[in-house]
Design a protein around this motif. Structure first.
Motif, PDB file in Angstrom:
ATOM      1  N   TRP A  64      77.710  -3.792  31.939  1.00 45.06           N
ATOM      2  CA  TRP A  64      79.004  -3.606  31.281  1.00 45.06           C
ATOM      3  C   TRP A  64      79.682  -4.949  31.021  1.00 45.06           C
ATOM      4  CZ3 TRP A  64      83.876  -4.879  33.286  1.00 45.06           C
ATOM      5  CH2 TRP A  64      84.943  -4.513  32.460  1.00 45.06           C
ATOM      6  N   GLU A  65      79.619  -5.863  31.991  1.00 42.52           N
ATOM      7  CA  GLU A  65      80.221  -7.177  31.798  1.00 42.52           C
ATOM      8  C   GLU A  65      79.572  -7.919  30.633  1.00 42.52           C
ATOM      9  OE1 GLU A  65      79.946  -9.162  35.545  1.00 42.52           O
ATOM     10  OE2 GLU A  65      81.869  -8.391  36.243  1.00 42.52           O
ATOM     11  N   LEU A  66      78.251  -7.798  30.508  1.00 39.19           N
ATOM     12  CA  LEU A  66      77.575  -8.420  29.370  1.00 39.19           C
ATOM     13  C   LEU A  66      77.980  -7.762  28.056  1.00 39.19           C
ATOM     14  CD1 LEU A  66      73.893  -9.019  30.612  1.00 39.19           C
ATOM     15  CD2 LEU A  66      75.624 -10.740  30.113  1.00 39.19           C
ATOM     16  N   SER A  67      78.152  -6.449  28.072  1.00 37.84           N
ATOM     17  CA  SER A  67      78.443  -5.709  26.845  1.00 37.84           C
ATOM     18  C   SER A  67      79.825  -5.997  26.297  1.00 37.84           C
ATOM     19  CB  SER A  67      78.290  -4.204  27.098  1.00 37.84           C
ATOM     20  OG  SER A  67      79.355  -3.706  27.905  1.00 37.84           O
ATOM     21  N   VAL A  68      80.724  -6.522  27.131  1.00 40.11           N
ATOM     22  CA  VAL A  68      82.085  -6.795  26.682  1.00 40.11           C
ATOM     23  C   VAL A  68      82.089  -7.794  25.526  1.00 40.11           C
ATOM     24  CG1 VAL A  68      84.284  -7.833  27.364  1.00 40.11           C
ATOM     25  CG2 VAL A  68      83.152  -6.209  28.873  1.00 40.11           C
ATOM     26  N   ASN A  69      81.176  -8.774  25.589  1.00 44.20           N
ATOM     27  CA  ASN A  69      81.051  -9.766  24.512  1.00 44.20           C
ATOM     28  C   ASN A  69      79.924  -9.341  23.581  1.00 44.20           C
ATOM     29  OD1 ASN A  69      80.741 -12.005  22.864  1.00 44.20           O
ATOM     30  ND2 ASN A  69      81.138 -13.468  24.513  1.00 44.20           N
ATOM     31  N   LYS A  70      80.265  -9.039  22.346  1.00 46.81           N
ATOM     32  CA  LYS A  70      79.293  -8.521  21.390  1.00 46.81           C
ATOM     33  C   LYS A  70      78.154  -9.502  21.131  1.00 46.81           C
ATOM     34  CE  LYS A  70      79.211  -6.177  16.885  1.00 46.81           C
ATOM     35  NZ  LYS A  70      80.028  -5.802  15.706  1.00 46.81           N
ATOM     36  N   VAL A  71      78.415 -10.795  21.300  1.00 43.75           N
ATOM     37  CA  VAL A  71      77.381 -11.815  21.077  1.00 43.75           C
ATOM     38  C   VAL A  71      76.210 -11.621  22.040  1.00 43.75           C
ATOM     39  CG1 VAL A  71      76.924 -14.295  21.084  1.00 43.75           C
ATOM     40  CG2 VAL A  71      79.097 -13.432  20.209  1.00 43.75           C
ATOM     41  N   HIS A  72      76.473 -11.078  23.218  1.00 44.54           N
ATOM     42  CA  HIS A  72      75.431 -10.913  24.229  1.00 44.54           C
ATOM     43  C   HIS A  72      74.459  -9.785  23.891  1.00 44.54           C
ATOM     44  CE1 HIS A  72      78.520 -12.682  27.291  1.00 44.54           C
ATOM     45  NE2 HIS A  72      78.059 -13.576  26.446  1.00 44.54           N
ATOM     46  N   HIS A  73      74.817  -8.914  22.983  1.00 48.47           N
ATOM     47  CA  HIS A  73      73.991  -7.734  22.714  1.00 48.47           C
ATOM     48  C   HIS A  73      72.611  -8.103  22.162  1.00 48.47           C
ATOM     49  CE1 HIS A  73      77.742  -4.914  22.384  1.00 48.47           C
ATOM     50  NE2 HIS A  73      77.701  -5.611  23.511  1.00 48.47           N
ATOM     51  N   ALA A  74      72.521  -9.229  21.484  1.00 48.36           N
ATOM     52  CA  ALA A  74      71.234  -9.640  20.913  1.00 48.36           C
ATOM     53  C   ALA A  74      70.202  -9.955  21.983  1.00 48.36           C
ATOM     54  CB  ALA A  74      71.436 -10.861  20.008  1.00 48.36           C
ATOM     55  N   ASP A  75      70.647 -10.237  23.210  1.00 46.32           N
ATOM     56  CA  ASP A  75      69.736 -10.603  24.300  1.00 46.32           C
ATOM     57  C   ASP A  75      69.426  -9.438  25.224  1.00 46.32           C
ATOM     58  OD1 ASP A  75      69.772 -13.300  23.407  1.00 46.32           O
ATOM     59  OD2 ASP A  75      71.687 -13.592  24.419  1.00 46.32           O
ATOM     60  N   MET A  76      69.909  -8.241  24.894  1.00 49.43           N
ATOM     61  CA  MET A  76      69.635  -7.059  25.714  1.00 49.43           C
ATOM     62  C   MET A  76      68.350  -6.400  25.236  1.00 49.43           C
ATOM     63  SD  MET A  76      73.365  -5.333  26.322  1.00 49.43           S
ATOM     64  CE  MET A  76      74.644  -6.208  27.226  1.00 49.43           C
ATOM     65  N   VAL A  77      67.357  -6.356  26.108  1.00 54.86           N
ATOM     66  CA  VAL A  77      66.051  -5.810  25.737  1.00 54.86           C
ATOM     67  C   VAL A  77      66.019  -4.310  26.007  1.00 54.86           C
ATOM     68  CG1 VAL A  77      64.886  -7.998  26.158  1.00 54.86           C
ATOM     69  CG2 VAL A  77      65.099  -6.336  28.012  1.00 54.86           C
ATOM     70  N   GLU A  78      65.056  -3.646  25.401  1.00 50.22           N
ATOM     71  CA  GLU A  78      64.960  -2.200  25.503  1.00 50.22           C
ATOM     72  C   GLU A  78      64.765  -1.734  26.943  1.00 50.22           C
ATOM     73  OE1 GLU A  78      62.277   1.478  23.615  1.00 50.22           O
ATOM     74  OE2 GLU A  78      62.011  -0.595  22.939  1.00 50.22           O
ATOM     75  N   GLU A  79      63.965  -2.477  27.715  1.00 45.31           N
ATOM     76  CA  GLU A  79      63.694  -2.077  29.097  1.00 45.31           C
ATOM     77  C   GLU A  79      64.969  -2.065  29.939  1.00 45.31           C
ATOM     78  OE1 GLU A  79      60.048  -3.550  27.204  1.00 45.31           O
ATOM     79  OE2 GLU A  79      62.080  -4.359  27.433  1.00 45.31           O
ATOM     80  N   LEU A  80      65.867  -3.009  29.678  1.00 48.21           N
ATOM     81  CA  LEU A  80      67.140  -3.035  30.409  1.00 48.21           C
ATOM     82  C   LEU A  80      67.982  -1.817  30.055  1.00 48.21           C
ATOM     83  CD1 LEU A  80      69.317  -4.368  32.161  1.00 48.21           C
ATOM     84  CD2 LEU A  80      69.993  -5.717  30.165  1.00 48.21           C
ATOM     85  N   LEU A  81      68.038  -1.478  28.779  1.00 46.91           N
ATOM     86  CA  LEU A  81      68.821  -0.325  28.349  1.00 46.91           C
ATOM     87  C   LEU A  81      68.221   0.978  28.872  1.00 46.91           C
ATOM     88  CD1 LEU A  81      69.629  -1.384  24.678  1.00 46.91           C
ATOM     89  CD2 LEU A  81      71.084  -1.593  26.708  1.00 46.91           C
ATOM     90  N   GLU A  82      66.910   1.059  28.960  1.00 45.71           N
ATOM     91  CA  GLU A  82      66.266   2.243  29.531  1.00 45.71           C
ATOM     92  C   GLU A  82      66.668   2.440  30.981  1.00 45.71           C
ATOM     93  OE1 GLU A  82      62.109   1.694  29.006  1.00 45.71           O
ATOM     94  OE2 GLU A  82      62.069   2.539  26.980  1.00 45.71           O
ATOM     95  N   ALA A  83      66.656   1.342  31.747  1.00 52.19           N
ATOM     96  CA  ALA A  83      67.065   1.425  33.151  1.00 52.19           C
ATOM     97  C   ALA A  83      68.529   1.808  33.273  1.00 52.19           C
ATOM     98  CB  ALA A  83      66.796   0.090  33.847  1.00 52.19           C
TER      99      ALA A  83
END
Length: 287
Positions: free
Chosen positions: A188-207
């Motif tokens: 959630w802390e990473l998601s607050v800044n939209k710039v960080h979304h490009a570095d979120m991989v699918e495996e992290l979102l699955e977890a």
């Protein structure tokens, strides 16, 4: 163009040098390396003959330079006690051979790299080194290990965020409520800044999406907030859709609506704080 960086060097288990940190440059650019060598030799002539060149392109070079700075030169050997002399005579040829042997001691250096984001609460994960944060230090034994370690040094902001993503994923998969809560809150802390979304991989979102079915409501709330934060970008929103986040959110909603709060022991527990608040409010109004 290869990047250059500084390494903080400490001697492990050495009472005389505890707390002392030496910063050594690792210069991988050829042109800058030549300039650094000239500078190091100039400093050597101007100050002390014991100052070696700190630029290193290999593990052996780096260990040698670091050892010399700390007075632990691995290339030097010192004799211990008196040497042993053996004389061997060959009666048939009359040849005499004199062999001198001496016991020497020296320094053998190893490089232990501190693990970023080390967390002893996380289990070991030998099958996926990216998710293993259980070891405080890792030893680099070969030149291949050294080259792999230095390949992405220094970390760019993108690399650092991806490393943090590995840590958060490891927490989400740990099976411990507190760690899962920390992992969901971290996403959630990473998601607050939209710039960080490009570095979120699918495996992290699955977890993360998997935590929407967690039995702990705090973890579910943190995971839902993180999913909502990630959904504002088209890329992460598409990934969440492919993963099945919408279905998971609907299931979570149905589960929350099906919770029976109208009767039973839980209802009394829920009603008591509200009643207490009413009483407090009434007392304030009377006063």
């Amino acid at each position: 163009m290869p990047s250059n960086f500084i390494v903080d060097v400490r001697l492990k288990d050495n009472d005389t040098l505890v707390g002392q940190v030496l910063q050594l440059p690792v210069v991988r650019d050829i042109g800058l390396g030549k300039l650094h060598q000239k500078t190091a030799h100039a400093l050597q002539s101007a100050t002390t003959p014991q100052l070696p060149d700190a630029a290193g392109s290999s593990l052996l070079t780096f260990l040698t330079q670091a050892g010399k700075f700390f007075g632990k030169d691995p290339t030097k050997w010192e004799a211990v006690g008196q040497g042993k002399v053996d004389v061997v005579e060959d009666e048939s040829t009359g040849k005499r051979t004199i062999k001198t042997s001496t016991i020497c001691w020296g320094n053998k250096l190893s490089l232990l790299v501190s693990t970023p984001f080390y967390d002893p609460r996380l289990p070991a994960n030998p099958n996926d080194p990216d998710l293993d944060f259980s070891q405080a230090q890792t030893e680099l034994n070969t030149e291949a290990d050294w080259q792999k370690f230095t390949a992405d040094q220094p970390w760019s902001p993108t690399v650092r965020r991806r490393k943090v993503g590995f840590l958060l994923r490891a927490k989400l998969l740990a099976g411990v409520t507190q760690l899962q809560l920390e992992g969901a809150h971290g996403v959630w802390e990473l998601s607050v800044n939209k710039v960080h979304h490009a570095d979120m991989v699918e495996e992290l979102l699955e977890a993360l999406v998997a935590q929407l079915a967690n039995s702990d409501l705090q973890v579910v709330q943190a995971a839902a907030a993180a999913v909502w934060g990630c959904a504002i970008s088209s890329r992460t929103r598409h990934l969440l859709t492919e993963i099945g986040a919408v279905e998971a959110l609907l299931t979570m909603l149905q589960t929350s609506l099906a919770m029976d709060t109208g009767s039973g022991p839980g209802a009394d527990a829920l009603e008591q704080p509200a009643a207490a608040q009413t009483c407090d409010r009434d007392l304030l109004q009377v006063e």
